[in-house]
Design a protein around this motif. Structure first.
Motif, PDB file in Angstrom:
ATOM      1  N   LEU A 141       0.824  -1.200   0.000  1.00  0.00           N
ATOM      2  CA  LEU A 141       0.000   0.000   0.000  1.00  0.00           C
ATOM      3  C   LEU A 141       0.863   1.258   0.000  1.00  0.00           C
ATOM      4  CD1 LEU A 141      -2.743  -1.084   2.571  1.00  0.00           C
ATOM      5  CD2 LEU A 141      -2.971  -0.921   0.082  1.00  0.00           C
ATOM      6  N   ALA A 142       1.931   1.233   0.763  1.00  0.00           N
ATOM      7  CA  ALA A 142       2.836   2.381   0.770  1.00  0.00           C
ATOM      8  C   ALA A 142       3.452   2.587  -0.606  1.00  0.00           C
ATOM      9  CB  ALA A 142       3.929   2.181   1.817  1.00  0.00           C
ATOM     10  N   GLY A 143       3.757   1.494  -1.305  1.00  0.00           N
ATOM     11  CA  GLY A 143       4.311   1.609  -2.640  1.00  0.00           C
ATOM     12  C   GLY A 143       3.335   2.199  -3.639  1.00  0.00           C
ATOM     13  N   GLU A 144       2.034   2.109  -3.357  1.00  0.00           N
ATOM     14  CA  GLU A 144       1.023   2.665  -4.251  1.00  0.00           C
ATOM     15  C   GLU A 144       0.641   4.090  -3.885  1.00  0.00           C
ATOM     16  OE1 GLU A 144      -2.142  -0.188  -4.007  1.00  0.00           O
ATOM     17  OE2 GLU A 144      -1.324  -1.391  -5.638  1.00  0.00           O
ATOM     18  N   GLY A 145       1.235   4.635  -2.825  1.00  0.00           N
ATOM     19  CA  GLY A 145       0.971   6.039  -2.503  1.00  0.00           C
ATOM     20  C   GLY A 145       0.449   6.300  -1.114  1.00  0.00           C
ATOM     21  N   ALA A 146       0.245   5.274  -0.284  1.00  0.00           N
ATOM     22  CA  ALA A 146      -0.290   5.497   1.056  1.00  0.00           C
ATOM     23  C   ALA A 146       0.723   6.222   1.934  1.00  0.00           C
ATOM     24  CB  ALA A 146      -0.682   4.169   1.698  1.00  0.00           C
ATOM     25  N   ASP A 147       0.234   7.202   2.688  1.00  0.00           N
ATOM     26  CA  ASP A 147       1.073   7.922   3.650  1.00  0.00           C
ATOM     27  C   ASP A 147       0.896   7.370   5.057  1.00  0.00           C
ATOM     28  OD1 ASP A 147       2.048  10.203   1.860  1.00  0.00           O
ATOM     29  OD2 ASP A 147      -0.124  10.368   1.631  1.00  0.00           O
ATOM     30  N   VAL A 148      -0.281   6.813   5.324  1.00  0.00           N
ATOM     31  CA  VAL A 148      -0.592   6.249   6.639  1.00  0.00           C
ATOM     32  C   VAL A 148      -1.252   4.892   6.415  1.00  0.00           C
ATOM     33  CG1 VAL A 148      -1.830   6.560   8.814  1.00  0.00           C
ATOM     34  CG2 VAL A 148      -0.950   8.565   7.590  1.00  0.00           C
ATOM     35  N   ILE A 149      -0.815   3.890   7.146  1.00  0.00           N
ATOM     36  CA  ILE A 149      -1.435   2.568   7.076  1.00  0.00           C
ATOM     37  C   ILE A 149      -2.456   2.470   8.199  1.00  0.00           C
ATOM     38  CG2 ILE A 149      -1.064   0.089   7.120  1.00  0.00           C
ATOM     39  CD1 ILE A 149       0.179   1.581   4.716  1.00  0.00           C
ATOM     40  N   ASP A 150      -3.714   2.278   7.821  1.00  0.00           N
ATOM     41  CA  ASP A 150      -4.799   2.228   8.778  1.00  0.00           C
ATOM     42  C   ASP A 150      -5.141   0.770   9.079  1.00  0.00           C
ATOM     43  OD1 ASP A 150      -6.999   3.632  10.250  1.00  0.00           O
ATOM     44  OD2 ASP A 150      -8.232   2.414   8.910  1.00  0.00           O
ATOM     45  N   LEU A 151      -5.012   0.379  10.327  1.00  0.00           N
ATOM     46  CA  LEU A 151      -5.310  -0.991  10.751  1.00  0.00           C
ATOM     47  C   LEU A 151      -6.755  -1.048  11.213  1.00  0.00           C
ATOM     48  CD1 LEU A 151      -2.021  -1.800  12.739  1.00  0.00           C
ATOM     49  CD2 LEU A 151      -2.540  -2.157  10.308  1.00  0.00           C
ATOM     50  N   GLY A 152      -7.609  -1.639  10.368  1.00  0.00           N
ATOM     51  CA  GLY A 152      -9.025  -1.683  10.663  1.00  0.00           C
ATOM     52  C   GLY A 152      -9.375  -2.804  11.625  1.00  0.00           C
ATOM     53  N   GLY A 153     -10.219  -2.494  12.590  1.00  0.00           N
ATOM     54  CA  GLY A 153     -10.692  -3.517  13.507  1.00  0.00           C
ATOM     55  C   GLY A 153     -11.953  -4.181  12.981  1.00  0.00           C
ATOM     56  N   LEU A 154     -12.256  -5.362  13.491  1.00  0.00           N
ATOM     57  CA  LEU A 154     -13.447  -6.115  13.088  1.00  0.00           C
ATOM     58  C   LEU A 154     -14.281  -6.433  14.320  1.00  0.00           C
ATOM     59  CD1 LEU A 154     -11.791  -8.618  10.573  1.00  0.00           C
ATOM     60  CD2 LEU A 154     -13.246  -6.665   9.994  1.00  0.00           C
ATOM     61  N   PRO A 155     -15.602  -6.326  14.206  1.00  0.00           N
ATOM     62  CA  PRO A 155     -16.451  -6.643  15.362  1.00  0.00           C
ATOM     63  C   PRO A 155     -16.249  -8.088  15.833  1.00  0.00           C
ATOM     64  CG  PRO A 155     -17.711  -5.536  13.628  1.00  0.00           C
ATOM     65  CD  PRO A 155     -16.383  -5.881  13.050  1.00  0.00           C
ATOM     66  N   ASP A 156     -16.180  -8.249  17.131  1.00  0.00           N
ATOM     67  CA  ASP A 156     -16.094  -9.587  17.747  1.00  0.00           C
ATOM     68  C   ASP A 156     -14.910 -10.398  17.222  1.00  0.00           C
ATOM     69  OD1 ASP A 156     -18.505  -9.070  19.155  1.00  0.00           O
ATOM     70  OD2 ASP A 156     -19.649  -9.648  17.371  1.00  0.00           O
ATOM     71  N   THR A 157     -13.848  -9.717  16.824  1.00  0.00           N
ATOM     72  CA  THR A 157     -12.651 -10.405  16.318  1.00  0.00           C
ATOM     73  C   THR A 157     -11.438  -9.920  17.108  1.00  0.00           C
ATOM     74  OG1 THR A 157     -13.607 -10.502  14.102  1.00  0.00           O
ATOM     75  CG2 THR A 157     -11.241 -10.887  14.295  1.00  0.00           C
ATOM     76  N   PRO A 158     -10.803 -10.765  17.878  1.00  0.00           N
ATOM     77  CA  PRO A 158      -9.625 -10.337  18.651  1.00  0.00           C
ATOM     78  C   PRO A 158      -8.499  -9.857  17.726  1.00  0.00           C
ATOM     79  CG  PRO A 158     -10.433 -12.475  19.387  1.00  0.00           C
ATOM     80  CD  PRO A 158     -11.156 -12.175  18.117  1.00  0.00           C
TER      81      PRO A 158
END
Length: 481
Positions: A141-158
């Motif tokens: 993603l950074a190679g495609e232009g991302a400046d910030v990597i967003d780590l998405g959470g999932l409901p009821d998923t540790p």
């Protein structure tokens, strides 16, 4: 005023002379030069190479010349050629009809390397990935232009690897945001050193007091403007960094109303940093996403929105990052120059082009009348496909209609040439159907929608006839008999 020497071939010489003659007078920035033409002793300008120029160009032709312009598809080492000629050498446009626009751009270069919008790229299934897989995804993603990597959470998923993921990505020099509706995950991410937290409602604003991460503020609901504004005022009073997100709603569930919310937030807080999540439009609209990104990043330029959150979940949105990256640069240039976002480049015209047909049918016919060899040339105009060689010009709107008229049934066993023409005619037909620029032996330009080949113009197809020698000789022998 510079004096330019344009090198060309026999077929293109009359057209090049006409186009240069039609450029505006010397005081116009579209023509800040005088010019001379030189035909290098070959029929097709696209077959020109730097080595050929070094051998064939008489040095006396360089008297009084400041710069040499070679065809756009000329291959070879132009730096070495410039040293040999003692003059700067540069490529012109690939199509001579593009010369006016080419020189207007040269007179006023438009930098597309600048932008003001940071791209947050969300990994929506981060809790389900191993640490190695998450790091690999983030680097892509950074190679495609991302400046910030967003780590998405999932409901009821540790998300047990959350802290390790933050530290691993930051060790690679990446900025990280945590995107979760779970207060404990937001706290864990902030304490692990995440740069941003998405998204804090008024009820969760206390988390901003516990960690140093920059919060992204939202209302309790998308329509809760009062709650969002109160959070903005609270953090402004503290001198605390933040991003405010009024939430972009999908079509037809409030898009227009949500755009108004962004506008009202900007009016109330002229200096407040803002973020726009684009996924509700790109992911949830079955339409080409390059145009959607152009419009959304145009809004960002007008409203001074400094960050967007993108996703690449749906297969039709798999180029979202590259499109957003191109759009933020294009719209920044347009806003900076106070000009329309046209003729500035950027690769967002992925399906259709503004100028797909450089030559008219009459101009193609005039060129075809000059051809004296059996090699096929393929061009596309507004009325369809044109294929010509010394035996005449054929015209149709689909490849299958042209095939019986090419005379290739007289060359049994020439499968390679038949395959070549079939592939080229199919490409030409697609270009005509969509309204794209077609250039024989070159891939269609899909902008940022397709991974660009690593080769530059110097590595384009090798010069040569469209007929293999054996087939050409067989056809010539049959015709002469």
């Amino acid at each position: 005023m510079d004096h330019l020497l344009f090198l060309t071939g026999r077929l293109a010489l009359p057209s090049l002379e006409r186009v240069l003659g039609e450029l505006a007078d010397p005081v116009d920035p579209a023509r800040p030069f005088d010019w001379t033409l030189h035909e290098l002793g070959l029929q097709v300008a696209a077959l020109m190479t730097a080595e050929m120029i070094a051998r064939r160009l008489p040095r006396e032709r360089l008297a009084g010349i400041d710069r040499v312009i070679v065809p756009g598809r000329c291959r070879g080492d132009l730096e070495a050629l410039a040293q040999a000629l003692g003059r700067p050498v540069q490529h012109g446009p690939e199509e001579l009809k593009d010369l006016p626009a080419f020189f207007r751009r040269a007179a006023r270069p438009v930098p597309l390397h600048e932008h003001r919008v940071a791209i947050f790229a969300e990994i929506t299934d981060a809790p389900r990935l191993t640490l190695d897989a998450l790091v690999a995804r983030a680097q892509a993603l950074a190679g495609e232009g991302a400046d910030v990597i967003d780590l998405g959470g999932l409901p009821d998923t540790p998300f047990p690897q959350l802290e390790a993921a933050v530290q691993a990505l930051q060790a690679l020099g990446l900025k990280v945001s945590i995107d979760s509706q779970q207060p404990d995950e937001l706290l864990r991410g902030g304490r692990a050193g995440a740069d941003y937290l998405l998204s804090l409602t008024p009820e969760l604003l206390w988390i901003a007091d516990e960690v140093a991460a920059t919060p992204v503020l939202v209302g309790a609901t998308p329509d809760d403007e009062a709650g969002l504004w109160a959070s903005v005022e609270r953090l402004q009073a503290r001198g605390r960094a933040f991003l405010a997100d009024p939430i972009l709603d999908p079509i037809p569930f409030g898009l227009a109303r949500s755009i108004v919310r962004y506008h009202r937030l900007r009016e109330r807080f002229p200096d407040a940093p803002m973020l726009m999540g684009t996924g509700n439009l790109t992911e949830l609209t079955e339409a080409d996403t390059s145009g959607i990104h152009a419009v959304l990043l145009g809004l960002c330029a007008e409203l001074d929105i400094r960050a967007i959150l993108t996703t690449q979940v749906s297969p039709h949105a798999r180029r979202a990052l590259r499109e957003a990256d191109a759009a933020r640069r294009l719209m920044h240039a347009a806003a900076t120059l106070r000009t329309l976002p046209k003729d500035l480049g950027g690769g967002l015209a992925t399906v259709h082009e503004r100028r797909p047909w450089p030559d008219s049918p009459a101009e193609i016919a005039a060129t075809a009348a000059q051809v004296r060899d059996p090699n096929f040339r393929i061009q596309v105009a507004a009325d369809g496909l044109h294929v010509y060689n010394r035996d005449g010009l054929r015209h149709a709107q689909d490849a299958m209609s042209l095939w019986p008229r090419l005379g290739l049934g007289d060359a049994p066993g020439d499968a390679a040439h038949a395959f070549y023409l079939g592939a080229e005619l199919a490409r030409a037909e697609i270009a005509w159907q969509l309204g794209k620029r077609y250039v024989q032996d070159q891939p269609l330009d899909w902008g940022v929608a397709v991974e660009a080949p690593p080769e530059g113009v110097q590595a384009s197809c090798a010069p040569g006839p469209t007929l293999a020698p054996s087939a050409r000789e067989r056809l010539a022998a049959r015709r002469s008999s």
